[in-house]
Design a protein around this motif. Structure first.
Motif, PDB file in Angstrom:
ATOM      1  N   PRO A   1       0.734  -0.754   0.015  1.00 42.62           N
ATOM      2  CA  PRO A   1      -0.105  -0.045   0.044  1.00 42.62           C
ATOM      3  C   PRO A   1       0.799   0.861   0.214  1.00 42.62           C
ATOM      4  O   PRO A   1       1.703   1.350   0.490  1.00 42.62           O
ATOM      5  N   ARG A   2       0.584   1.965  -0.557  1.00 39.32           N
ATOM      6  CA  ARG A   2       1.307   3.717  -0.772  1.00 39.32           C
ATOM      7  C   ARG A   2       1.490   4.173   0.415  1.00 39.32           C
ATOM      8  O   ARG A   2       2.116   5.376   0.106  1.00 39.32           O
ATOM      9  N   ASP A   3       0.270   4.547   1.693  1.00 43.05           N
ATOM     10  CA  ASP A   3       0.632   5.016   2.964  1.00 43.05           C
ATOM     11  C   ASP A   3       1.171   4.049   3.760  1.00 43.05           C
ATOM     12  O   ASP A   3       0.544   4.174   4.498  1.00 43.05           O
ATOM     13  N   LEU A   4       1.015   2.715   3.684  1.00 45.52           N
ATOM     14  CA  LEU A   4       2.245   2.304   4.529  1.00 45.52           C
ATOM     15  C   LEU A   4       2.536   2.852   5.418  1.00 45.52           C
ATOM     16  O   LEU A   4       3.395   3.634   4.695  1.00 45.52           O
ATOM     17  N   ARG A   5       2.885   2.558   6.524  1.00 50.20           N
ATOM     18  CA  ARG A   5       3.650   3.898   7.442  1.00 50.20           C
ATOM     19  C   ARG A   5       4.563   2.791   8.630  1.00 50.20           C
ATOM     20  O   ARG A   5       3.662   2.274   9.353  1.00 50.20           O
ATOM     21  N   TYR A   6       5.623   3.397   8.968  1.00 54.02           N
ATOM     22  CA  TYR A   6       6.561   2.834  10.039  1.00 54.02           C
ATOM     23  C   TYR A   6       6.974   3.734  10.824  1.00 54.02           C
ATOM     24  O   TYR A   6       7.246   4.455  10.450  1.00 54.02           O
ATOM     25  N   ARG A   7       7.249   3.464  11.882  1.00 56.13           N
ATOM     26  CA  ARG A   7       7.366   3.658  13.492  1.00 56.13           C
ATOM     27  C   ARG A   7       8.779   3.172  14.252  1.00 56.13           C
ATOM     28  O   ARG A   7       8.266   1.672  14.354  1.00 56.13           O
ATOM     29  N   TYR A   8      10.068   3.503  14.972  1.00 52.72           N
ATOM     30  CA  TYR A   8      10.256   2.400  15.098  1.00 52.72           C
ATOM     31  C   TYR A   8      11.146   4.142  15.955  1.00 52.72           C
ATOM     32  O   TYR A   8      11.737   4.500  16.156  1.00 52.72           O
ATOM     33  N   GLU A   9      11.138   3.330  17.081  1.00 50.50           N
ATOM     34  CA  GLU A   9      11.575   3.575  19.213  1.00 50.50           C
ATOM     35  C   GLU A   9      12.756   2.852  19.394  1.00 50.50           C
ATOM     36  O   GLU A   9      12.597   1.501  19.063  1.00 50.50           O
ATOM     37  N   ALA A  10      13.713   3.393  19.324  1.00 49.11           N
ATOM     38  CA  ALA A  10      14.970   2.702  20.375  1.00 49.11           C
ATOM     39  C   ALA A  10      15.182   3.281  21.439  1.00 49.11           C
ATOM     40  O   ALA A  10      15.870   5.153  21.878  1.00 49.11           O
ATOM     41  N   THR A  11      15.514   2.708  23.031  1.00 52.56           N
ATOM     42  CA  THR A  11      15.556   3.628  23.802  1.00 52.56           C
ATOM     43  C   THR A  11      16.892   1.999  25.043  1.00 52.56           C
ATOM     44  O   THR A  11      17.511   1.582  24.730  1.00 52.56           O
ATOM     45  N   PHE A  12      17.895   3.574  24.657  1.00 53.70           N
ATOM     46  CA  PHE A  12      19.101   3.067  25.057  1.00 53.70           C
ATOM     47  C   PHE A  12      19.989   3.440  26.756  1.00 53.70           C
ATOM     48  O   PHE A  12      19.599   4.255  26.251  1.00 53.70           O
ATOM     49  N   GLY A  13      19.837   2.468  27.327  1.00 55.18           N
ATOM     50  CA  GLY A  13      20.112   2.555  28.817  1.00 55.18           C
ATOM     51  C   GLY A  13      20.951   0.993  29.237  1.00 55.18           C
ATOM     52  O   GLY A  13      22.208   1.204  28.281  1.00 55.18           O
ATOM     53  N   ALA A  14      20.992   0.784  30.471  1.00 59.12           N
ATOM     54  CA  ALA A  14      21.634  -0.704  30.851  1.00 59.12           C
ATOM     55  C   ALA A  14      20.825  -1.920  29.720  1.00 59.12           C
ATOM     56  O   ALA A  14      21.437  -3.000  29.983  1.00 59.12           O
ATOM     57  N   ARG A  15      19.750  -1.559  29.244  1.00 60.84           N
ATOM     58  CA  ARG A  15      19.530  -2.986  28.925  1.00 60.84           C
ATOM     59  C   ARG A  15      18.917  -1.880  27.353  1.00 60.84           C
ATOM     60  O   ARG A  15      18.616  -0.696  27.055  1.00 60.84           O
ATOM     61  N   LEU A  16      18.631  -2.377  26.189  1.00 60.76           N
ATOM     62  CA  LEU A  16      18.465  -1.745  24.979  1.00 60.76           C
ATOM     63  C   LEU A  16      16.806  -2.433  24.190  1.00 60.76           C
ATOM     64  O   LEU A  16      16.637  -3.963  24.870  1.00 60.76           O
ATOM     65  N   ASP A  17      15.872  -1.544  24.750  1.00 57.48           N
ATOM     66  CA  ASP A  17      14.980  -1.728  23.720  1.00 57.48           C
ATOM     67  C   ASP A  17      14.237  -0.794  22.473  1.00 57.48           C
ATOM     68  O   ASP A  17      14.390  -0.022  22.066  1.00 57.48           O
TER      69      ASP A  17
END
Ligand SMILES: O=P(O)(O)OC[C@H]1O[C@@H](O)[C@H](O)[C@@H](O)[C@@H]1O
Length: 267
Positions: free
Chosen positions: A111-127
């Protein structure tokens, strides 16, 4: 390729907007977690970090023709949305619209309107969390977080949690462990540390090492690079590809922790 550096009391890290790729995460008091080939040229194709594979994985699934491996989103710059402090950890967010990959072969099937979002949280662990949203059309997507873990020597590694006996990777290895995450996470046990990988919204684990012979044919692998890495990837691939209904979304999240073998998990 422009890189962003992160530094807080718990870790240092490096990322790039190309593919929203995390290249390094080094928690304080622990070992660098991620491998990047010695001769990696960030302006060309290289192996390392945590590439995001979507909307297809590998050469796709049965009945779907794709022009190359691992989807579209790792080949373009994502839109960096900013950085936030979360109780001492550092969160970076990127988004990507299908428009940005529309010029790539294979994009026309989505689909032409597909959307992605990526959140990365850097600390003592990586989420990290990858959300794929399809506002107007139903779509089936494969996706994976293709993590290249740094190991001292892959011949001294075991992967636990795949079901059955621990997996010992001693050379070339390429397998999809379907449903391995249904019963919990996986860990990579090394002589001095344990790397644990937990996921939500993901079912499969892909384990890959190119082995010496295959690595010799890859431009960016030098010397014993192949033995210093192990890909343990989480995703939803092939028969577990996700059906996103029109107006729906899917989120796959992954947490990585590193523990020294004599201490409890950090983070
Ligand atoms: O060379 P690439 O595109 O980074 O892919 C590396 C490997 O990625 C793995 O996930 C696949 O299972 C392998 O088949 C593939 O060779």
């Amino acid at each position: 390729m422009a890189k962003r550096s992160i530094s807080n009391a718990s870790c240092t890290a490096t990322v790039m907007d190309r593919g929203a790729t995390i290249l390094s995460w080094h928690p304080e008091g622990a070992h660098e977690a991620l491998f990047v080939t010695r001769d990696a040229n960030p302006d060309a194709e290289f192996h390392g970090g945590i590439p995001i594979c979507a909307p297809w994985f590998g050469m796709g699934r049965e009945g779907v023709e794709v022009p190359h491996k691992h989807g579209l989103v790792r080949w373009v710059d994502w839109d960096f949305q900013g950085v936030k402090d979360l109780n001492g950890a550092t969160e970076l967010t990127w988004t990507l619209d299908q428009e940005s990959v529309a010029h790539l072969p294979g994009a026309e099937a989505y689909p032409r309107d597909l959307r992605y979002r990526y959140e990365a949280t850097f600390g003592a662990r990586l989420d990290v969390a990858l959300t794929i949203e399809s506002p107007t059309e139903p779509v089936v997507v494969d996706s994976a977080l293709h993590t290249y873990f740094l190991v001292n020597n892959v011949r001294q590694s075991e992967v636990h949690g795949l079901g059955g006996a621990p997996l010992e990777v001693r050379g070339a290895h390429d397998a999809i462990h379907f449903g391995a995450l249904d019963d919990g996470g996986v860990d990579i046990r090394l002589p001095d540390r344990i790397i644990s990988v937990e996921a939500e919204g993901a079912r499969d684990v892909i384990v890959w090492n190119p082995g010496q012979e295959y690595a010799e044919g890859l431009d960016d692998f030098a010397g014993e690079d192949w033995a210093r890495m192990l890909c343990v990837e989480v995703g939803n691939v092939q028969r577990h590809a996700i059906e996103i209904p029109a107006g729906g979304s899917h989120t796959m999240a992954m947490t990585i922790r590193i523990a020294s073998r004599s201490h409890s998990l950090i983070g």
